[in-house]
Design an enzyme around this catalytic site. Structure first.
Site, PDB file in Angstrom:
ATOM      1  N   LEU A  33      25.797  55.482  13.162  1.00  0.00           N
ATOM      2  CA  LEU A  33      24.395  55.571  13.074  1.00  0.00           C
ATOM      3  C   LEU A  33      23.557  54.695  12.183  1.00  0.00           C
ATOM      4  CD1 LEU A  33      24.047  59.588  13.974  1.00  0.00           C
ATOM      5  CD2 LEU A  33      24.394  57.808  15.403  1.00  0.00           C
ATOM      6  N   GLY A  36      22.573  52.445  15.530  1.00  0.00           N
ATOM      7  CA  GLY A  36      22.384  53.203  16.684  1.00  0.00           C
ATOM      8  C   GLY A  36      21.580  54.646  16.673  1.00  0.00           C
ATOM      9  N   ASN A  91      31.122  42.973   8.181  1.00  0.00           N
ATOM     10  CA  ASN A  91      31.216  43.855   9.246  1.00  0.00           C
ATOM     11  C   ASN A  91      31.812  43.262  10.563  1.00  0.00           C
ATOM     12  OD1 ASN A  91      29.768  46.745  10.081  1.00  0.00           O
ATOM     13  ND2 ASN A  91      29.025  45.040  11.631  1.00  0.00           N
ATOM     14  N   TYR A 140      26.629  34.312  12.862  1.00  0.00           N
ATOM     15  CA  TYR A 140      26.835  35.473  13.878  1.00  0.00           C
ATOM     16  C   TYR A 140      27.833  35.050  14.961  1.00  0.00           C
ATOM     17  CZ  TYR A 140      25.630  38.001  18.227  1.00  0.00           C
ATOM     18  OH  TYR A 140      26.189  38.659  19.362  1.00  0.00           O
ATOM     19  N   LYS A 144      31.756  36.377  15.883  1.00  0.00           N
ATOM     20  CA  LYS A 144      32.309  36.804  17.135  1.00  0.00           C
ATOM     21  C   LYS A 144      33.574  35.983  17.735  1.00  0.00           C
ATOM     22  CE  LYS A 144      29.250  39.995  18.377  1.00  0.00           C
ATOM     23  NZ  LYS A 144      29.879  41.381  18.820  1.00  0.00           N
ATOM     24  N   LEU A 189      13.172  39.057  22.931  1.00  0.00           N
ATOM     25  CA  LEU A 189      11.951  38.564  23.788  1.00  0.00           C
ATOM     26  C   LEU A 189      11.382  39.834  24.664  1.00  0.00           C
ATOM     27  CD1 LEU A 189       9.942  36.502  24.378  1.00  0.00           C
ATOM     28  CD2 LEU A 189      11.494  35.913  26.113  1.00  0.00           C
ATOM     29  N   ARG A 220      16.509  31.200  29.331  1.00  0.00           N
ATOM     30  CA  ARG A 220      17.526  31.796  28.962  1.00  0.00           C
ATOM     31  C   ARG A 220      18.233  32.635  30.399  1.00  0.00           C
ATOM     32  NH1 ARG A 220      17.948  29.369  25.408  1.00  0.00           N
ATOM     33  NH2 ARG A 220      17.657  29.660  23.219  1.00  0.00           N
ATOM     34  N   GLY A 282      18.009  26.703  15.746  1.00  0.00           N
ATOM     35  CA  GLY A 282      19.256  27.080  16.200  1.00  0.00           C
ATOM     36  C   GLY A 282      19.021  27.479  17.822  1.00  0.00           C
TER      37      GLY A 282
HETATM   38  N1  UDP Z   1      11.545  34.250  21.966  1.00  0.00           N
HETATM   39  C1  UDP Z   1      10.062  33.876  21.438  1.00  0.00           C
HETATM   40  N2  UDP Z   1       9.600  34.793  20.754  1.00  0.00           N
HETATM   41  C2  UDP Z   1       9.896  36.058  20.346  1.00  0.00           C
HETATM   42  C3  UDP Z   1      11.326  36.207  20.459  1.00  0.00           C
HETATM   43  C4  UDP Z   1      12.006  35.404  21.436  1.00  0.00           C
HETATM   44  O1  UDP Z   1       9.668  32.854  22.041  1.00  0.00           O
HETATM   45  O2  UDP Z   1       9.348  36.805  19.694  1.00  0.00           O
HETATM   46  C5  UDP Z   1      12.481  33.280  22.557  1.00  0.00           C
HETATM   47  C6  UDP Z   1      13.434  32.674  21.862  1.00  0.00           C
HETATM   48  O3  UDP Z   1      13.177  31.765  21.103  1.00  0.00           O
HETATM   49  C7  UDP Z   1      14.447  32.542  22.798  1.00  0.00           C
HETATM   50  C8  UDP Z   1      14.123  33.601  24.044  1.00  0.00           C
HETATM   51  O4  UDP Z   1      12.892  33.917  23.508  1.00  0.00           O
HETATM   52  O5  UDP Z   1      14.243  31.241  23.269  1.00  0.00           O
HETATM   53  C9  UDP Z   1      15.039  34.638  23.967  1.00  0.00           C
HETATM   54  O6  UDP Z   1      15.277  35.217  22.595  1.00  0.00           O
HETATM   55  P1  UDP Z   1      16.160  36.416  22.294  1.00  0.00           P
HETATM   56  O7  UDP Z   1      15.943  36.311  20.726  1.00  0.00           O
HETATM   57  O8  UDP Z   1      15.537  37.491  23.159  1.00  0.00           O
HETATM   58  O9  UDP Z   1      17.398  36.111  22.479  1.00  0.00           O
HETATM   59  P2  UDP Z   1      18.653  34.990  22.216  1.00  0.00           P
HETATM   60  O10 UDP Z   1      18.428  33.806  23.456  1.00  0.00           O
HETATM   61  O11 UDP Z   1      18.202  34.439  20.852  1.00  0.00           O
HETATM   62  O12 UDP Z   1      19.906  35.503  22.350  1.00  0.00           O
END
Ligand code: UDP
Length: 328
Positions: A33, A36, A91, A140, A144, A189, A220, A282
C-alpha cells in the site's frame, strides 16, 4: 489457478485481479500500500506485505498454495528514476530478485512480468517489434530491462517460466469505470487532462509542440486497461508450454497529445485550458507498437481500440471518484 498479484492494489494490478476473478482464477492480492489503494482491492483476499521481504513472500506463496505470480509492484516515474536511480534499482530490480528467489524456494515456476515500451528507449523506426533493439534511456526503462534479463537467465535453469509484457500507454478504467488511475503525484496524460476538465487543475501543459509529427505533439499508443489484462490471461495460459515469452501490448494506432485533449473535451463536454511548454527530456516523438506477435501467438484481440471509449471509461471513473480512492 491460484495467483499471487504483487502490486494488486495499484492501477494495473487491481484491474488484473478483477480480470482473474472474472476468468475463474483465485487471485490473492499482495501489496504494501505504498502506492496502491486498499479501496481498489474488492473481492480478492488481501495480504499486506512487501515483496522485498522474503519471509512474507514465502508465507504468502506457501500459505495460499500459489501456482503463479503476476508482478505489478514497480516504481514507474521516469523523472524520479533519473533523480534517484538507486531507489529504482532497489525496488524494481533487487526486490524483484528477492521475489524470484522466494518463488524458486517455494517451487513456483510461472511469472508474468509487467514490462514497458521504455525498454526500447528512442527507437529508430516505428512501429516497434519485440526484436527492436533494447536501449533504455533512463533508469526506469533500464531496471525493467534488467528484470527481463534476470528472468531470461533464471528460465534457462529450468526453474522459471515467464512472460514479459511490454506495455505501451496503459489507460482507461476497468470494471465498469470503477477501477481507474490514481497515481500520486499524477503524471499521466489522460488523468491530467481529465482533472483539468473537471476544474481540479488549471490546465494542461503540452510538453513540446514542435515535434516532427502531424500536429507537432508527441504520438503515443494508448491501450485500454481491460485489453491489457486480457493479454496477461492469455500469456499465463501459454506458459504451460513455453518457458520464455515477450510481447508488445498496444493497439498499433498512435494518437497525439492534442488528439487526447480534444477527445477529453468531446467526451466531457468541458473545456480544457492548454499551454505549450518545453519538451520533456527523453520523450521520443512517436511510440507505437507492432503487437502482431501477441495477436498471432496468443489470439489477442482488443475490445477498446478507439480513444473515445478509452477516455469515456476514464471519465466515468474520475466523475464518480473526484478525489480518487481517497486516503484508504
Ligand atoms: N504529456 C503532456 N503533458 C502532461 C503529461 C504528458 O504533454 O501533462 C505528454 C508526454 O510528453 C507524452 C504523452 O503526453 O508525449 C504521454 O505521456 P505519459 O506521461 O502519459 O506517458 P508516457 O508516454 O511518458 O509513458
Amino acid at each position: 489457478m491460484k495467483i499471487l498479484v504483487c502490486g494488486g492494489a495499484g492501477y494495473i494490478g487491481s484491474n488484473m485481479t478483477a480480470a482473474l476473478l472474472k476468468a475463474g482464477h483465485s487471485p490473492v492480492v499482495f501489496d504494501n500500500l505504498s502506492k496502491g489503494h486498499r479501496a481498489a482491492v474488492k473481492d480478492a483476499p488481501f495480504v499486506e506485505g512487501d515483496f522485498g521481504d522474503p519471509e512474507a513472500i514465502r508465507k504468502a506463496l506457501r500459505g495460499n498454495r500459489i501456482e503463479a505470480v503476476m508482478h505489478f509492484a514497480a516504481f514507474i516515474e521516469v523523472g524520479e528514476s533519473v533523480e534517484s536511480p538507486l531507489r529504482y534499482y532497489e525496488n524494481n530490480v533487487s526486490r524483484t530478485r528477492t521475489l524470484l528467489q522466494a518463488m524458486e524456494e517455494c517451487g513456483v515456476e510461472k511469472f508474468v512480468f509487467s514490462s514497458t515500451a521504455a525498454v526500447y528507449g528512442m527507437p529508430e523506426t516505428v512501429p516497434i517489434t519485440e526484436s527492436t533493439a533494447k536501449r533504455p534511456i533512463n533508469p526506469y526503462g533500464e531496471t525493467k530491462w534488467a528484470v527481463e534479463r534476470m528472468c531470461h537467465f533464471q528460465s534457462m535453469t529450468g526453474r522459471l517460466r515467464y512472460a514479459a509484457l511490454r506495455y505501451f500507454n496503459a489507460c482507461g478504467a476497468g470494471s465498469g469505470g470503477t477501477l481507474g488511475e490514481d497515481h500520486r503525484p499524477e503524471s499521466h496524460l489522460i488523468p491530467i487532462v481529465i482533472q483539468a476538465a473537471m476544474g481540479r487543475r488549471d490546465g494542461v501543459k503540452i510538453f513540446g509542440a514542435d515535434y516532427p509529427t502531424p500536429d507537432g505533439t508527441c504520438v503515443r499508443d494508448y491501450i485500454h486497461i481491460e485489453d491489457l489484462c486480457k493479454a496477461h490471461l492469455l500469456a499465463l495460459g501459454k506458459l504451460d508450454g513455453e518457458r520464455e515469452l515477450a510481447y508488445n501490448l498496444g493497439n498499433g494506432t498512435g494518437y497525439s497529445v492534442r488528439q487526447v485533449i480534444d477527445t477529453v473535451r468531446r467526451v466531457s463536454g468541458k473545456d480544457v485550458k492548454v499551454v505549450e511548454a518545453p519538451r520533456r527530456p527523453g520523450d521520443p516523438p512517436v511510440l507505437t507498437a507492432d503487437a502482431s506477435k501477441a495477436r498471432r501467438e496468443l489470439g489477442w484481440k482488443t475490445d477498446f481500440p478507439d480513444l473515445e471509449s478509452i477516455v469515456s471509461s476514464a471519465w466515468k471513473f474520475h466523475e464518480s471518484r473526484p478525489e480518487g480512492y481517497g486516503r484508504d
